[in-house]
Design an enzyme around this catalytic site. Structure first.
Site, PDB file in Angstrom:
ATOM      1  N   SER A  32      25.829 -31.124   2.298  1.00 55.51           N
ATOM      2  CA  SER A  32      26.318 -30.987   0.932  1.00 55.51           C
ATOM      3  C   SER A  32      26.878 -32.267   0.347  1.00 55.51           C
ATOM      4  O   SER A  32      27.072 -32.358  -0.859  1.00 55.51           O
ATOM      5  CB  SER A  32      27.414 -29.915   0.893  1.00 55.51           C
ATOM      6  OG  SER A  32      28.584 -30.412   1.513  1.00 55.51           O
ATOM      7  N   ARG A  40      30.969 -27.424  -0.464  1.00 50.64           N
ATOM      8  CA  ARG A  40      31.921 -27.139   0.603  1.00 50.64           C
ATOM      9  C   ARG A  40      31.274 -27.121   1.976  1.00 50.64           C
ATOM     10  O   ARG A  40      31.865 -27.590   2.953  1.00 50.64           O
ATOM     11  CB  ARG A  40      32.605 -25.792   0.342  1.00 50.64           C
ATOM     12  CG  ARG A  40      33.587 -25.412   1.452  1.00 50.64           C
ATOM     13  CD  ARG A  40      34.319 -24.122   1.149  1.00 50.64           C
ATOM     14  NE  ARG A  40      35.163 -23.739   2.278  1.00 50.64           N
ATOM     15  CZ  ARG A  40      35.908 -22.631   2.305  1.00 50.64           C
ATOM     16  NH1 ARG A  40      35.925 -21.813   1.252  1.00 50.64           N
ATOM     17  NH2 ARG A  40      36.644 -22.346   3.373  1.00 50.64           N
ATOM     18  N   GLU A 245      19.676 -31.242  -6.939  1.00 43.92           N
ATOM     19  CA  GLU A 245      19.408 -30.035  -7.721  1.00 43.92           C
ATOM     20  C   GLU A 245      19.299 -28.778  -6.870  1.00 43.92           C
ATOM     21  O   GLU A 245      18.517 -28.711  -5.920  1.00 43.92           O
ATOM     22  CB  GLU A 245      18.102 -30.205  -8.517  1.00 43.92           C
ATOM     23  CG  GLU A 245      17.795 -29.038  -9.441  1.00 43.92           C
ATOM     24  CD  GLU A 245      16.610 -29.287 -10.362  1.00 43.92           C
ATOM     25  OE1 GLU A 245      16.306 -28.406 -11.179  1.00 43.92           O
ATOM     26  OE2 GLU A 245      15.988 -30.362 -10.252  1.00 43.92           O
ATOM     27  N   LYS A 262      17.248 -31.188 -16.354  1.00 45.43           N
ATOM     28  CA  LYS A 262      16.293 -31.800 -17.268  1.00 45.43           C
ATOM     29  C   LYS A 262      17.068 -32.743 -18.181  1.00 45.43           C
ATOM     30  O   LYS A 262      17.983 -32.323 -18.886  1.00 45.43           O
ATOM     31  CB  LYS A 262      15.564 -30.753 -18.123  1.00 45.43           C
ATOM     32  CG  LYS A 262      14.324 -30.195 -17.468  1.00 45.43           C
ATOM     33  CD  LYS A 262      13.281 -31.263 -17.293  1.00 45.43           C
ATOM     34  CE  LYS A 262      12.189 -30.811 -16.336  1.00 45.43           C
ATOM     35  NZ  LYS A 262      11.402 -31.970 -15.890  1.00 45.43           N
TER      36      LYS A 262
END
Length: 446
Positions: A32, A40, A245, A262
């Site tokens: 992450s 987290r 993303e 976008k």
């Protein structure tokens, strides 16, 4: 595997732990970056109990096969990570051909689907700075043994980082050819065929002698950590992703979310320049329109399997900043309808709308006429937990690595969303902004 066990210990760096077994087939990581509310948890898994690999000529229905491999949902431990064992793996872009048959070409290397069933997982809680070894089994003793198995991975000796350039350089596809492709797509938009299509450029080369795909993952994490970074090692193949993303997420209660990107601007050289780029992106009517088209597409995808009236877009056009670029990000949420699962949502929404276009099916046809098979690029690395939770990335900022007798071949792509007023040179420069962090990690010293 309906019973869960958890063991907790002090913090360890997940990349250091992964380095010891990153070369094993079916080693997988979700990293992450540990920054922000969506960052987290990181996860590592290895040695799956069963695997599912499907290529283009495999006649099985892939989403039914996924559901059968996962099996019935089971309990999850309280106060534990969202992923407590289950499925984890790769959905290549061409898996979309199983959703809407388009006759997409496949390359020789990458399967449509490569997924393992993992009963032992290491979860890294960046917030509480602890590591949780999760095990699943058919009874308490079985689950505890699986948890001890995951805990034992912390004893493996970490591999030292590789220094120096990781490659002698990647060769980019012809910029003039890309601008010509953009102009063709703009013409097809003006002709009413589509509203938007995401068209990508290709960079290809080789890793230096002795360099592994994990070395690239580690370099990226040190230089430009991303909230949806991920890694998968298969036999002779590896995916290294530094994606910003999210594709789709489902919580254990059936709440669903997608966060399409976008709109892009490069980071500024000074604070003032950087603020100016952020402001320009936030105010851009073109980028907002491009983003909104994908929001509408993703709302439609979620609505196929969500309860009527539950799909909303609570946040539009938020500017989020990463190492090399600013992005325009929106959030779409819904709630799964009774009887629907995260795998149903995966089928309804794949491949991600942000990297296809609108309308999705016709945009995919346009892409197929202008690009070679994408493989992992613009697919997803995902996990599906035994408790019903699910999370997945969009495989942008991603390298696809193939091993041969000389070492590792590497391919990466970067795309831009083409709309009616797109200017070919500007879109080509946008692809270069997006690939910059990956090229820097490969070509510069540590």
């Amino acid at each position: 595997m309906r019973v869960a066990a958890q063991l907790r210990t002090s913090w360890r760096d997940p990349l250091q732990v992964l380095s010891a077994f990153a070369g094993e087939p079916w080693a997988i990581a979700f990293l992450s970056g540990g920054q922000g509310p969506r960052a987290r948890w990181s996860y590592l898994a290895r040695r799956p109990d069963a695997v599912l690999t499907m290529r283009g000529d495999d006649g099985r229905e892939p989403f039914r096969a996924l559901a059968e491999l996962l099996g019935p949902l089971g309990e999850t431990g309280r106060d534990g990570p969202p992923f407590q064992g289950g499925l984890a793996g790769l959905a290549s872009y061409e898996l979309g051909d199983r959703v809407e048959p388009l006759g997409l070409a496949r390359g020789p290397d990458w399967p449509d689907l490569a997924v393992g069933l993992y009963s032992s997982v290491l979860a890294f809680d960046h917030e509480r700075r602890q590591v949780i070894a999760v095990g699943r089994g058919y009874d308490e003793a079985d689950s505890e043994q699986a948890a001890f198995e995951a805990m034992s991975w912390l004893q493996d000796l970490p591999r030292p980082a590789t220094r120096g350039p990781l490659t002698e350089g990647l060769a980019a596809s012809d910029p003039a050819a890309y601008e010509t492709a953009v102009a063709e797509v703009v013409a097809r938009i003006h002709a009413g065929e589509i509203f938007q299509a995401n068209i990508a450029r290709r960079w290809a080369g080789r890793l230096a002698a002795g360099v592994t795909p994990f070395d690239l993952l580690a370099r990226l994490a040190g230089q430009s950590a991303a909230p949806f970074a991920a890694y998968l090692r298969l036999a002779g193949l590896a995916v290294v992703s530094n994606s910003p993303e999210r594709f789709i997420q489902v919580d254990a209660d059936g709440g669903a979310e997608t966060r399409p990107i976008k709109g892009t601007r490069p980071r500024g050289a000074t604070e003032a320049d950087d603020a100016g780029m952020r402001g320009e992106l936030a105010a851009s009517l073109k980028d907002r329109a491009e983003n909104l088209m994908i929001v509408d597409l993703m709302r439609n995808d979620l609505a196929r399997v969500c309860a009527p009236g539950s799909v909303k877009a609570p946040e539009l056009f938020a500017v989020e900043s990463f190492t090399n670029v600013h992005h325009l990000v929106s959030t779409v949420r819904g709630r799964l309808a009774a009887g629907k699962t995260a795998i149903d949502l995966l089928r309804a929404a794949f491949p991600p709308g942000s990297i296809t276009g609108a309308p999705k099916v016709q945009a995919m046809k346009v892409i197929a006429g202008l690009e070679t098979a994408r493989g992992p690029y613009c697919g997803s690395l995902f996990w599906a937990g035994v408790g019903g939770a699910f999370d997945s990335s969009v495989l942008i900022r991603t390298a696809a690595c193939v091993q041969d007798e000389q070492g590792w071949r590497i391919e990466a792509r970067a795309g831009a969303g083409i709309v009616a007023d797109s200017e070919p040179r500007a879109e080509r420069i946008e692809t270069e902004d997006k690939i910059a962090a990956l090229l820097r990690a490969l070509e510069a010293g540590a």
